[in-house]
Design a protein around this motif. Structure first.
Motif, PDB file in Angstrom:
ATOM      1  N   ASN A 114      14.207  -2.533   7.406  1.00 13.00           N
ATOM      2  CA  ASN A 114      15.136  -2.055   6.371  1.00 13.00           C
ATOM      3  C   ASN A 114      14.377  -1.414   5.216  1.00 13.00           C
ATOM      4  O   ASN A 114      14.793  -0.377   4.683  1.00 13.00           O
ATOM      5  CB  ASN A 114      15.988  -3.209   5.857  1.00 13.00           C
ATOM      6  N   TRP A 115      13.251  -2.036   4.835  1.00 11.41           N
ATOM      7  CA  TRP A 115      12.405  -1.435   3.785  1.00 11.41           C
ATOM      8  C   TRP A 115      11.901  -0.073   4.237  1.00 11.41           C
ATOM      9  O   TRP A 115      11.930   0.903   3.471  1.00 11.41           O
ATOM     10  CB  TRP A 115      11.229  -2.363   3.470  1.00 11.41           C
ATOM     11  N   ALA A 141       0.378   6.831   6.386  1.00  9.13           N
ATOM     12  CA  ALA A 141       0.988   5.508   6.489  1.00  9.13           C
ATOM     13  C   ALA A 141       2.336   5.571   7.201  1.00  9.13           C
ATOM     14  O   ALA A 141       2.647   4.717   8.043  1.00  9.13           O
ATOM     15  CB  ALA A 141       1.148   4.905   5.097  1.00  9.13           C
ATOM     16  N   ILE A 142       3.143   6.580   6.884  1.00 14.03           N
ATOM     17  CA  ILE A 142       4.448   6.726   7.529  1.00 14.03           C
ATOM     18  C   ILE A 142       4.281   6.941   9.037  1.00 14.03           C
ATOM     19  O   ILE A 142       4.986   6.339   9.857  1.00 14.03           O
ATOM     20  CB  ILE A 142       5.230   7.907   6.904  1.00 14.03           C
ATOM     21  N   ASN A 143       3.316   7.792   9.421  1.00 13.64           N
ATOM     22  CA  ASN A 143       3.049   8.033  10.843  1.00 13.64           C
ATOM     23  C   ASN A 143       2.552   6.768  11.532  1.00 13.64           C
ATOM     24  O   ASN A 143       2.968   6.439  12.650  1.00 13.64           O
ATOM     25  CB  ASN A 143       2.015   9.147  11.007  1.00 13.64           C
ATOM     26  N   LEU A 144       1.635   6.077  10.877  1.00 13.90           N
ATOM     27  CA  LEU A 144       1.061   4.857  11.451  1.00 13.90           C
ATOM     28  C   LEU A 144       2.133   3.815  11.730  1.00 13.90           C
ATOM     29  O   LEU A 144       2.199   3.241  12.817  1.00 13.90           O
ATOM     30  CB  LEU A 144       0.000   4.289  10.489  1.00 13.90           C
ATOM     31  N   ILE A 145       2.993   3.581  10.740  1.00 11.26           N
ATOM     32  CA  ILE A 145       4.040   2.565  10.905  1.00 11.26           C
ATOM     33  C   ILE A 145       5.014   2.962  12.013  1.00 11.26           C
ATOM     34  O   ILE A 145       5.419   2.125  12.828  1.00 11.26           O
ATOM     35  CB  ILE A 145       4.791   2.337   9.576  1.00 11.26           C
ATOM     36  N   SER A 146       5.379   4.226  12.068  1.00  8.91           N
ATOM     37  CA  SER A 146       6.369   4.648  13.066  1.00  8.91           C
ATOM     38  C   SER A 146       5.865   4.436  14.486  1.00  8.91           C
ATOM     39  O   SER A 146       6.646   4.123  15.394  1.00  8.91           O
ATOM     40  CB  SER A 146       6.750   6.120  12.855  1.00  8.91           C
ATOM     41  N   HIS A 147       4.564   4.588  14.712  1.00  6.69           N
ATOM     42  CA  HIS A 147       4.018   4.438  16.055  1.00  6.69           C
ATOM     43  C   HIS A 147       3.622   2.999  16.388  1.00  6.69           C
ATOM     44  O   HIS A 147       3.478   2.662  17.567  1.00  6.69           O
ATOM     45  CB  HIS A 147       2.809   5.364  16.238  1.00  6.69           C
ATOM     46  N   GLU A 185       0.834  -1.208   0.000  1.00  8.76           N
ATOM     47  CA  GLU A 185       0.000   0.000   0.000  1.00  8.76           C
ATOM     48  C   GLU A 185       0.868   1.257   0.000  1.00  8.76           C
ATOM     49  O   GLU A 185       0.583   2.215  -0.739  1.00  8.76           O
ATOM     50  CB  GLU A 185      -0.914   0.009   1.222  1.00  8.76           C
ATOM     51  N   VAL A 186       1.900   1.247   0.815  1.00  5.26           N
ATOM     52  CA  VAL A 186       2.774   2.432   0.889  1.00  5.26           C
ATOM     53  C   VAL A 186       3.460   2.676  -0.455  1.00  5.26           C
ATOM     54  O   VAL A 186       3.549   3.820  -0.916  1.00  5.26           O
ATOM     55  CB  VAL A 186       3.815   2.274   2.009  1.00  5.26           C
ATOM     56  N   GLU A 187       3.944   1.615  -1.078  1.00  6.81           N
ATOM     57  CA  GLU A 187       4.564   1.756  -2.403  1.00  6.81           C
ATOM     58  C   GLU A 187       3.570   2.346  -3.400  1.00  6.81           C
ATOM     59  O   GLU A 187       3.924   3.202  -4.219  1.00  6.81           O
ATOM     60  CB  GLU A 187       5.062   0.402  -2.902  1.00  6.81           C
ATOM     61  N   ILE A 218       3.114   6.057  -2.738  1.00  5.29           N
ATOM     62  CA  ILE A 218       4.277   6.809  -3.221  1.00  5.29           C
ATOM     63  C   ILE A 218       4.243   6.915  -4.740  1.00  5.29           C
ATOM     64  O   ILE A 218       4.484   8.000  -5.305  1.00  5.29           O
ATOM     65  CB  ILE A 218       5.584   6.144  -2.745  1.00  5.29           C
ATOM     66  N   ASN A 219       3.926   5.823  -5.420  1.00  7.10           N
ATOM     67  CA  ASN A 219       3.862   5.839  -6.885  1.00  7.10           C
ATOM     68  C   ASN A 219       2.787   6.796  -7.393  1.00  7.10           C
ATOM     69  O   ASN A 219       2.957   7.451  -8.419  1.00  7.10           O
ATOM     70  CB  ASN A 219       3.602   4.426  -7.422  1.00  7.10           C
ATOM     71  N   GLU A 220       1.673   6.886  -6.637  1.00  7.47           N
ATOM     72  CA  GLU A 220       0.573   7.773  -7.022  1.00  7.47           C
ATOM     73  C   GLU A 220       0.789   9.193  -6.505  1.00  7.47           C
ATOM     74  O   GLU A 220       0.013  10.089  -6.821  1.00  7.47           O
ATOM     75  CB  GLU A 220      -0.746   7.229  -6.466  1.00  7.47           C
ATOM     76  N   ASN A 221       1.847   9.368  -5.697  1.00 11.61           N
ATOM     77  CA  ASN A 221       2.127  10.648  -5.035  1.00 11.61           C
ATOM     78  C   ASN A 221       0.909  11.159  -4.267  1.00 11.61           C
ATOM     79  O   ASN A 221       0.568  12.345  -4.292  1.00 11.61           O
ATOM     80  CB  ASN A 221       2.582  11.707  -6.044  1.00 11.61           C
ATOM     81  N   ASN A 222       0.257  10.237  -3.547  1.00 15.11           N
ATOM     82  CA  ASN A 222      -0.905  10.561  -2.720  1.00 15.11           C
ATOM     83  C   ASN A 222      -0.395  11.070  -1.371  1.00 15.11           C
ATOM     84  O   ASN A 222      -0.111  10.285  -0.459  1.00 15.11           O
ATOM     85  CB  ASN A 222      -1.780   9.313  -2.547  1.00 15.11           C
ATOM     86  N   ILE A 223      -0.275  12.381  -1.255  1.00 16.50           N
ATOM     87  CA  ILE A 223       0.410  12.992  -0.116  1.00 16.50           C
ATOM     88  C   ILE A 223      -0.226  12.606   1.222  1.00 16.50           C
ATOM     89  O   ILE A 223       0.462  12.194   2.155  1.00 16.50           O
ATOM     90  CB  ILE A 223       0.453  14.526  -0.249  1.00 16.50           C
TER      91      ILE A 223
END
Length: 266
Positions: free
Chosen positions: A202-203, A185-191, A169-171, A174-179
């Motif tokens: 690593n990914w 998603a970045i916030n969700l994963i980090s927490h 989903e994250v890829e 990013i490919n769609e540049n859906n800001i």
């Protein structure tokens, strides 16, 4: 003084001791007066996990039929703190003239300053359902209705299931540049990365480096904030690479978060 703090030694919401200058700075930024009862409990501890986990709800929720979930109250600072409010208002397209005091993702508790500059009521905001509900007429009333909801045999995850995402989903985002989706998603994963066995660290760090080059500053901010949250887990070479990419950024907020990351690494 009302006692609400859980005194957890690993509390990520607990900030450095509150100073009078912090209060004045926050009130100047928002153009309001913070409730004196809120300031009083922050003098004891500047934000953190609380001894309660619920407050009454007039409508059924994912938590149960009669209550909503809460486990922390923000102090006066950033990451996490009430000074993150402008960032999240923009990210989640919430109303102006509110100050977030608890929450994450799509659900928040806030001071409602839309019709006042002092003594604000407390509102619950659900961005998924576009709900805004007044839950108390003041902060002192809100604290008075907090309580502990006993588990009835179901796990907390079953009662209040956290949102999920995937590398695929994250890829795609990013490919769609859906800001909005990228940041979310970045916030969700980090927490929640400790609960996401399907997310490879690593990914994820490769994505943070990639997004540190993004032309939208909010995406760069999300990347460095994620690095701050996971500083304990990410290799220092990776963190230094993110710092080197962003240390001369044109956005002042990016630079401020880079300073926070550098402080966390010391």
């Amino acid at each position: 003084m009302v006692k609400i703090w859980a005194n957890n030694p690993e509390d990520t919401y607990k900030l450095i001791k509150l100073k009078e200058s912090n209060i004045k700075k926050a009130e100047k930024i928002f153009g309001i007066n913070l409730p004196k009862e809120y300031i009083e409990i922050l003098k004891d501890q500047n934000g953190g996990e609380i001894i309660y986990n619920a407050f009454p709800s007039p409508i059924p929720t994912a938590w149960d039929e009669t209550s909503r979930y809460i486990d922390h109250i923000f102090g006066i600072s950033k990451d996490p703190g009430i000074l993150d409010t402008p960032y999240y208002i923009q990210e989640w397209k919430m109303p102006e003239n509110i100050v977030l005091i608890s929450g994450d993702g799509s659900e928040w508790i806030a001071f409602d300053y839309r019709n006042t500059k002092t003594n604000p009521p407390i509102i619950y905001i659900n961005n998924d359902s576009n709900e805004i509900i007044t839950v108390a007429d003041s902060f002192s009333e809100f604290v008075s209705i907090l309580y502990t909801q006993e588990n009835t045999g179901m796990s907390l995850l079953e009662l209040y299931e956290a949102p999920q995402t995937s590398q695929q989903e994250v890829e795609q985002f990013i490919n769609e540049n859906n800001i909005g989706e990228i940041i979310g998603a970045i916030n969700l994963i980090s927490h929640d990365i400790d609960e996401m066995d399907h997310i490879d660290l690593n990914w994820y760090t490769d994505k943070l480096i990639q997004l540190s080059h993004h032309n939208v500053s909010d995406v760069r901010i999300a990347a460095v904030k994620a690095a701050i949250v996971l500083e304990y887990l990410i290799d220092k070479d990776i963190l230094n690479k993110i710092i080197n990419i962003l240390k001369n950024d044109s956005d002042i907020d990016v630079l401020n978060f880079i300073e926070i990351l550098q402080e966390e690494m010391r």
